[in-house]
Design a protein around this motif. Structure first.
Motif, PDB file in Angstrom:
ATOM      1  N   ALA A  57       0.816  -1.218   0.000  1.00  0.00           N
ATOM      2  CA  ALA A  57       0.000   0.000   0.000  1.00  0.00           C
ATOM      3  C   ALA A  57       0.850   1.268   0.000  1.00  0.00           C
ATOM      4  O   ALA A  57       0.309   2.375   0.076  1.00  0.00           O
ATOM      5  N   GLY A  58       2.175   1.114  -0.065  1.00  0.00           N
ATOM      6  CA  GLY A  58       3.052   2.277  -0.067  1.00  0.00           C
ATOM      7  C   GLY A  58       3.244   2.903   1.299  1.00  0.00           C
ATOM      8  O   GLY A  58       3.571   4.085   1.415  1.00  0.00           O
ATOM      9  N   ILE A  59       3.055   2.092   2.344  1.00  0.00           N
ATOM     10  CA  ILE A  59       3.198   2.580   3.721  1.00  0.00           C
ATOM     11  C   ILE A  59       4.417   1.922   4.352  1.00  0.00           C
ATOM     12  O   ILE A  59       4.500   0.696   4.421  1.00  0.00           O
ATOM     13  N   SER A  60       5.360   2.707   4.806  1.00  0.00           N
ATOM     14  CA  SER A  60       6.539   2.171   5.474  1.00  0.00           C
ATOM     15  C   SER A  60       6.363   2.281   6.986  1.00  0.00           C
ATOM     16  O   SER A  60       5.767   3.236   7.485  1.00  0.00           O
ATOM     17  N   ILE A  61       6.875   1.278   7.698  1.00  0.00           N
ATOM     18  CA  ILE A  61       6.718   1.216   9.150  1.00  0.00           C
ATOM     19  C   ILE A  61       8.073   1.434   9.812  1.00  0.00           C
ATOM     20  O   ILE A  61       9.070   0.810   9.430  1.00  0.00           O
ATOM     21  N   TYR A  62       8.082   2.305  10.811  1.00  0.00           N
ATOM     22  CA  TYR A  62       9.294   2.606  11.567  1.00  0.00           C
ATOM     23  C   TYR A  62       9.050   2.233  13.032  1.00  0.00           C
ATOM     24  O   TYR A  62       8.431   2.983  13.777  1.00  0.00           O
ATOM     25  N   PRO A  63       9.522   1.040  13.445  1.00  0.00           N
ATOM     26  CA  PRO A  63       9.236   0.562  14.802  1.00  0.00           C
ATOM     27  C   PRO A  63      10.131   1.229  15.846  1.00  0.00           C
ATOM     28  O   PRO A  63      11.319   1.480  15.614  1.00  0.00           O
ATOM     29  N   LEU A  64       9.542   1.478  16.998  1.00  0.00           N
ATOM     30  CA  LEU A  64      10.265   2.020  18.146  1.00  0.00           C
ATOM     31  C   LEU A  64       9.995   1.107  19.342  1.00  0.00           C
ATOM     32  O   LEU A  64       8.843   0.813  19.650  1.00  0.00           O
ATOM     33  N   GLY A  65      11.046   0.667  20.006  1.00  0.00           N
ATOM     34  CA  GLY A  65      10.902  -0.174  21.187  1.00  0.00           C
ATOM     35  C   GLY A  65      11.247   0.600  22.442  1.00  0.00           C
ATOM     36  O   GLY A  65      12.217   1.359  22.473  1.00  0.00           O
ATOM     37  N   ILE A  66      10.440   0.414  23.473  1.00  0.00           N
ATOM     38  CA  ILE A  66      10.688   1.093  24.739  1.00  0.00           C
ATOM     39  C   ILE A  66      10.603   0.064  25.865  1.00  0.00           C
ATOM     40  O   ILE A  66       9.840  -0.896  25.782  1.00  0.00           O
ATOM     41  N   GLY A  67      11.407   0.225  26.899  1.00  0.00           N
ATOM     42  CA  GLY A  67      11.416  -0.747  27.984  1.00  0.00           C
ATOM     43  C   GLY A  67      12.467  -1.817  27.755  1.00  0.00           C
ATOM     44  O   GLY A  67      13.385  -1.664  26.955  1.00  0.00           O
ATOM     45  N   GLN A  68      12.312  -2.950  28.440  1.00  0.00           N
ATOM     46  CA  GLN A  68      13.330  -3.989  28.419  1.00  0.00           C
ATOM     47  C   GLN A  68      12.909  -5.260  27.688  1.00  0.00           C
ATOM     48  O   GLN A  68      13.739  -6.116  27.411  1.00  0.00           O
ATOM     49  N   ASP A  69      11.630  -5.414  27.362  1.00  0.00           N
ATOM     50  CA  ASP A  69      11.136  -6.717  26.911  1.00  0.00           C
ATOM     51  C   ASP A  69      10.667  -6.762  25.469  1.00  0.00           C
ATOM     52  O   ASP A  69      10.096  -7.749  25.035  1.00  0.00           O
ATOM     53  N   TRP A  70      10.862  -5.715  24.698  1.00  0.00           N
ATOM     54  CA  TRP A  70      10.339  -5.703  23.339  1.00  0.00           C
ATOM     55  C   TRP A  70      11.138  -6.639  22.436  1.00  0.00           C
ATOM     56  O   TRP A  70      12.317  -6.895  22.643  1.00  0.00           O
ATOM     57  N   ASP A  71      10.457  -7.152  21.418  1.00  0.00           N
ATOM     58  CA  ASP A  71      11.020  -8.168  20.523  1.00  0.00           C
ATOM     59  C   ASP A  71      11.762  -7.474  19.377  1.00  0.00           C
ATOM     60  O   ASP A  71      11.168  -7.128  18.354  1.00  0.00           O
ATOM     61  N   GLU A  72      13.057  -7.291  19.547  1.00  0.00           N
ATOM     62  CA  GLU A  72      13.845  -6.547  18.561  1.00  0.00           C
ATOM     63  C   GLU A  72      13.843  -7.234  17.204  1.00  0.00           C
ATOM     64  O   GLU A  72      13.715  -6.582  16.161  1.00  0.00           O
TER      65      GLU A  72
END
Length: 226
Positions: A57-72
């Motif tokens: 759909a032409g949408i790019s995603i920029y993930p941000l992780g906060i805290g200690q447990d996010w799935d990098e």
């Protein structure tokens, strides 16, 4: 802002994608900032599929992780599959607004969209590995490699921000001389100039030699990333 509790990330992604589709503007930069403080539960594959849908759909995603447990690993995959970037870590909740502002400036700086690098390989040349080395180091994995070509989705490119890719090739022995080991093609869109599906091509050539001294010479720039 506190990092606690469970996460079903796909539900948030669906809501965000629906909003972006609803307000879609032709030739605009469509970008989702995905902020999470945890590990998603039971819907990892659904998240990956949503990343594929976003790219289509032409949408790019920029993930941000906060805290200690996010799935990098998962967030990196979501970003790259959508044509965005690998995950960025917010060390302190107070830094979130600064990161959001950086994301906004990054979107404003986009000059070229839907960029794809394709390497077409002749007989006797096989790809082994492909890695993005600038602006950040990221292994593209085996999915971009096939017997006779390498296809790397680079997504949006920002003005004055360098992108570098390192591709490792296995080449059969050759006699001394100049040989083409690949044809590189870059396809891209420049929406502001109404240019869609632009392509540039160039041959990548290597000189083979039987001279031991010449063979021992290396390219310092390449070796810096190897």
């Amino acid at each position: 802002m506190r990092d606690a509790g469970g996460t079903t990330m796909s539900l948030g992604m669906i809501q965000g994608l629906n909003e972006l589709r609803r307000w879609n503007i032709p030739n605009a930069i469509n970008r989702m900032i995905l902020l999470t403080d945890g590990v998603t539960y039971g819907d990892s594959e659904r998240c990956r599929q949503l990343a594929r849908d976003a790219r289509a759909a032409g949408i790019s995603i920029y993930p941000l992780g906060i805290g200690q447990d996010w799935d990098e690993s998962l967030l990196d995959t979501i970003g790259e599959m959508s044509g965005g970037m690998p995950a960025e870590f917010i060390r302190n909740p107070a830094d979130a607004m600064t990161v959001f502002e950086q994301q906004f400036q990054s979107a404003v700086a986009v000059a070229v969209r839907n960029t794809t690098l394709t390497l077409r390989l002749p007989e006797g040349v096989k790809p082994k590995k492909a890695v993005k080395v600038l602006p950040i180091i990221s292994d593209f994995g085996q999915s971009v490699l096939s017997d006779r070509q390498v296809i790397i989705q680079l997504g949006d490119l920002e003005k004055d921000s360098a992108q570098s890719v390192l591709v490792e090739l296995m080449i059969d022995p050759r006699p001394a001389g100049l040989f083409r080991i690949a044809q590189a093609e870059l396809s891209y869109d420049v929406p502001i100039a109404n240019l869609i599906g632009e392509r540039v091509r160039d041959d990548i050539k290597v000189t083979f030699t039987t001279n031991a001294n010449e063979a021992a010479q290396v390219n310092p720039l390449v070796m810096n990333f190897a």
